[in-house]
Write a protein that holds these residues in place. Structure first.
Motif, mmCIF file in Angstrom:
data_model
loop_
_atom_site.group_PDB
_atom_site.id
_atom_site.type_symbol
_atom_site.label_atom_id
_atom_site.label_comp_id
_atom_site.label_asym_id
_atom_site.label_seq_id
_atom_site.Cartn_x
_atom_site.Cartn_y
_atom_site.Cartn_z
ATOM 1 N N ASP A 26 1.390 -4.861 4.241
ATOM 2 C CA ASP A 26 0.211 -4.025 4.478
ATOM 3 C C ASP A 26 -0.603 -4.703 5.564
ATOM 4 O O ASP A 26 -1.327 -5.666 5.301
ATOM 5 C CB ASP A 26 -0.618 -3.869 3.203
ATOM 6 C CG ASP A 26 -1.831 -2.962 3.435
ATOM 7 O OD1 ASP A 26 -2.076 -2.593 4.602
ATOM 8 O OD2 ASP A 26 -2.521 -2.620 2.458
ATOM 9 N N ARG A 43 -5.241 -9.290 7.779
ATOM 10 C CA ARG A 43 -4.094 -8.873 6.969
ATOM 11 C C ARG A 43 -2.773 -9.275 7.644
ATOM 12 O O ARG A 43 -1.796 -9.564 6.952
ATOM 13 C CB ARG A 43 -4.130 -7.370 6.731
ATOM 14 C CG ARG A 43 -5.014 -6.975 5.550
ATOM 15 C CD ARG A 43 -4.971 -5.500 5.309
ATOM 16 N NE ARG A 43 -5.508 -5.139 4.012
ATOM 17 C CZ ARG A 43 -5.798 -3.887 3.655
ATOM 18 N NH1 ARG A 43 -5.605 -2.895 4.506
ATOM 19 N NH2 ARG A 43 -6.264 -3.623 2.456
ATOM 20 N N ALA A 160 -1.360 -2.313 -0.613
ATOM 21 C CA ALA A 160 -0.904 -0.934 -0.825
ATOM 22 C C ALA A 160 -0.108 -0.811 -2.125
ATOM 23 O O ALA A 160 0.545 0.207 -2.357
ATOM 24 C CB ALA A 160 -0.049 -0.492 0.359
ATOM 25 N N ARG A 163 -0.023 2.274 -4.445
ATOM 26 C CA ARG A 163 0.518 3.536 -3.961
ATOM 27 C C ARG A 163 1.989 3.671 -4.352
ATOM 28 O O ARG A 163 2.779 2.768 -4.083
ATOM 29 C CB ARG A 163 0.418 3.616 -2.427
ATOM 30 C CG ARG A 163 -0.982 3.446 -1.893
ATOM 31 C CD ARG A 163 -1.797 4.687 -2.109
ATOM 32 N NE ARG A 163 -3.151 4.543 -1.579
ATOM 33 C CZ ARG A 163 -4.222 5.037 -2.175
ATOM 34 N NH1 ARG A 163 -4.125 5.690 -3.303
ATOM 35 N NH2 ARG A 163 -5.405 4.885 -1.646
HETATM 36 C C1 3PG Z 1 -5.742 -0.073 2.129
HETATM 37 O O1 3PG Z 1 -6.254 -0.329 3.217
HETATM 38 O O2 3PG Z 1 -6.411 0.018 1.074
HETATM 39 C C2 3PG Z 1 -4.259 0.059 2.041
HETATM 40 O O3 3PG Z 1 -3.653 -0.162 3.279
HETATM 41 C C3 3PG Z 1 -3.876 1.389 1.473
HETATM 42 O O4 3PG Z 1 -4.353 2.404 2.304
HETATM 43 P P1 3PG Z 1 -4.521 3.885 1.745
HETATM 44 O O5 3PG Z 1 -5.766 3.901 0.888
HETATM 45 O O6 3PG Z 1 -4.624 4.746 2.973
HETATM 46 O O7 3PG Z 1 -3.284 4.204 0.948
#
Ligand code: 3PG
Length: 415
Positions: A26, A43, A160, A163
């Protein structure tokens, strides 16, 4: 929070020499709205240990990542990300602006041991973000195309990990998988701090996404993880509205689609359930004639939108934080891109590190702000997770961790 790093395979569990490894990271970074340049690459820096280790083990390394979401202003390709990574690992990173087409598959096949390739923004492929559980995602086209070309899948995308998207949970059922170093470290550090927080414990919730705030507040105050919750940023404004304060059209407009009747009702319920354990701003800062001006809540509405907590609020909250032994901040208190409206966030963060207690911050923008204020090194822990960290703190399973656990059962450690 029963997840421990050994529920799933970690880097040392496989022998990567000469093998093709797909590493999902990420590296979703904050960008400058005008130039679209990366303004903070923390990151990217945080995944360097995993990248270096896999290179050192002579893996043929393919990296997959996303930047923002389709349709958003900061949805761009990953060319800059490749340049930043290359600089940090001091080695070339080839970038192809393709994920599952011929350019990408040819580049993967041409990789030599120790070489690194970054593929295009994976969210350019619509099926990446299609809803589905691990099994459904494992049938997705990204997995179909890439899994025959790889030997191992490594996930270091803690940010991430909440997700259930194709490139995050779809490879684990198909390919022997492991967590990267950052993922394992995040799980370990956060568990150590939050399993038994020192008292009093204060949670500061801010940032731009307030839709999930009520659930989070209910959980952490309900289970005793936090004694007090401080609301700033858009969450602060939304809760002021729920308390009956007319924050004005400009401030309400910024809350956009998250300002649903359900979210407002949830906020009202929290306020009546927890009373003074939820602290709201007593003033807000607006931009008037090019200057920061603090306006008391009693003097609202203003025609200008609130861009930060006001000075009296910052002082009041800083005192509460100074008296805490554990403090956690997710999301900034204001529009930190503008120096005058970064004041609230800076004051709260300074109180966190000066308190001498355990201090944790999370989220791409929050971590970036701490670096800009030269405070990052003084926190007990800086997490790359925003939403992922909140999910973790809610005690909910993280889909990526669940997928890695499943993979370990199916493809146990080889060493
Ligand atoms: C974040 O920045 O929180 C992560 O990369 C996930 O991104 P998202 O909320 O667009 O899924």
């Amino acid at each position: 929070m029963s997840q421990t790093s050994k529920d799933f395979n970690t880097l040392e569990d496989f022998d990567y020499r000469g093998k093709t490894v797909l590493l999902r990271v990420d590296i979703n970074c904050p960008l400058d709205k005008t130039t679209l340049k990366i303004v903070n690459d923390s990151r990217i820096r945080r995944v360097v240990p995993t990248v270096r280790e896999l290179m050192g083990k002579q893996a043929r390394l393919v990296i997959l990542a996303h930047q923002s979401r389709k349709g958003a202003w900061d949805f761009i390709n990953l060319e800059q990300h490749a340049e930043h990574l290359s600089r940090h690992i001091n080695a070339p990173v080839r970038y192809v602006d393709d994920v599952i087409g011929k350019e990408a598959t040819d580049a993967i096949k041409a990789l030599q041991p120790g070489e690194v390739l970054l593929l295009g923004n994976v969210r350019a492929i619509d099926s990446e973000t299609a809803k589905g559980d691990m099994m459904k995602q494992s049938e997705g086209e990204i997995v179909q195309v890439l899994s025959p070309l790889i030997d191992y899948y490594v996930c270091d995308a803690f940010g991430a990990s909440h997700r259930s998207q194709c490139s995050l949970v779809g490879f684990e059922p198909k390919v022997p998988s492991a967590s990267g170093r950052l993922m394992a470290k995040e799980m370990f550090a956060l568990k150590a701090i939050f399993e038994n927080p020192r008292r009093p414990s204060v949670f500061i919730l801010g940032g731009a996404k307030f839709g999930d705030a009520s659930e989070m507040i209910d959980r952490v105050l309900g289970n005793g993880m936090a004694d007090t919750v401080i609301l700033v940023g858009l969450a602060g404004n939304a809760y002021l509205l729920a308390r009956g304060v007319d924050i004005g059209e400009a401030s309400s407009k910024v809350l956009q689609e998250e300002l649903t009747p359900e979210n407002l009702q949830a906020a009202k319920d929290i306020l009546s359930k927890y009373g003074q354990r939820v602290l709201l701003p007593v003033d807000v800062a607006v931009e008037r004639d090019g200057k920061r001006v603090s306006v008391n809540i009693g003097d609202l509405p203003t025609k200008e939108p609130a861009l930060d907590i006001g000075d009296a609020t910052a002082e009041k909250f800083a005192k509460v934080i100074m008296a805490s032994r554990t403090s956690f901040m997710s999301g900034p208190a204001g529009m930190i891109e503008k120096e005058d409206f970064a004041i609230g966030t800076r004051m709260l963060m300074t109180a966190m590190v000066d308190s001498g207690g355990q201090s944790v911050i999370g989220g791409g923008h929050t971590g970036g702000a701490a670096e800009r204020f030269d405070l990052a090194d003084r926190f007990s822990y800086v997490s790359t997770g925003g939403g992922a960290l909140e999910t973790f703190l809610l005690g909910e399973p993280l889909p990526v961790i669940e997928a890695l656990k499943y993979s370990r059962e199916k493809h146990p450690a080889e060493r």
